[in-house]
Motif scaffolding. Sequence first.
Motif, PDB file in Angstrom:
ATOM      1  N   LEU A   1       0.850  -1.194   0.000  1.00 29.77           N
ATOM      2  CA  LEU A   1       0.000   0.000   0.000  1.00 29.77           C
ATOM      3  C   LEU A   1       0.883   1.240   0.000  1.00 29.77           C
ATOM      4  CD1 LEU A   1      -2.790   1.370   0.293  1.00 29.77           C
ATOM      5  CD2 LEU A   1      -2.527   1.106   2.772  1.00 29.77           C
TER       6      LEU A   1
ATOM      7  N   THR B   1      -3.479   0.700  -9.315  1.00 31.01           N
ATOM      8  CA  THR B   1      -3.899  -0.346  -8.391  1.00 31.01           C
ATOM      9  C   THR B   1      -4.297  -1.605  -9.156  1.00 31.01           C
ATOM     10  OG1 THR B   1      -4.632   1.211  -6.688  1.00 31.01           O
ATOM     11  CG2 THR B   1      -5.587  -0.989  -6.639  1.00 31.01           C
TER      12      THR B   1
ATOM     13  N   GLN C   1       0.050  -7.730  -4.930  1.00 30.47           N
ATOM     14  CA  GLN C   1      -0.951  -6.667  -4.918  1.00 30.47           C
ATOM     15  C   GLN C   1      -0.297  -5.305  -4.730  1.00 30.47           C
ATOM     16  OE1 GLN C   1      -4.586  -6.784  -5.108  1.00 30.47           O
ATOM     17  NE2 GLN C   1      -4.212  -4.568  -5.342  1.00 30.47           N
TER      18      GLN C   1
ATOM     19  N   THR D   1      -1.546  -1.391  -4.205  1.00 28.39           N
ATOM     20  CA  THR D   1      -2.683  -0.531  -3.928  1.00 28.39           C
ATOM     21  C   THR D   1      -2.187   0.894  -3.722  1.00 28.39           C
ATOM     22  OG1 THR D   1      -3.877  -2.349  -2.854  1.00 28.39           O
ATOM     23  CG2 THR D   1      -4.671  -0.116  -2.439  1.00 28.39           C
TER      24      THR D   1
ATOM     25  N   SER E   1      -3.320   4.712  -2.855  1.00 27.89           N
ATOM     26  CA  SER E   1      -4.379   5.532  -2.285  1.00 27.89           C
ATOM     27  C   SER E   1      -4.228   6.983  -2.728  1.00 27.89           C
ATOM     28  CB  SER E   1      -4.365   5.453  -0.763  1.00 27.89           C
ATOM     29  OG  SER E   1      -3.149   5.954  -0.233  1.00 27.89           O
TER      30      SER E   1
END
Length: 114
Positions: free
Chosen positions: A11, A90, A109, A111, A113
Amino acid sequence: QVQLVESGGGLVQAGGSLRLSCTASGRPISINHMAWYRQAPGKQRELVAQISIGGSTSYADAVKGRFTISRDNAKNTVYLQMNNLKPEDTAVYYCNSPLDFTSWGQGTQVTVSS
């Protein structure tokens, strides 16, 4: 028998950076054209970057100027340096060889923001 293992996702805030790694087992990447793909929720898997045996690279328009693909033959690893990340980046990221395709790995993954 050939296995691909992706790592390095996570993230991150928009504008940040990540470096993804793909390690292959069962055959050397030095004799293979390698590539990174990604798949966002509800979208088709797409090619984002590729590198030839000789080191030539190419990129999808959406990532050109922000992503860099490279390889380390001694470590049997392909990398994807991702800078200035955007929320639209993403996705789950995968590696493979377009000219010598094998089973997909689990992916990693990413991601981003806002």
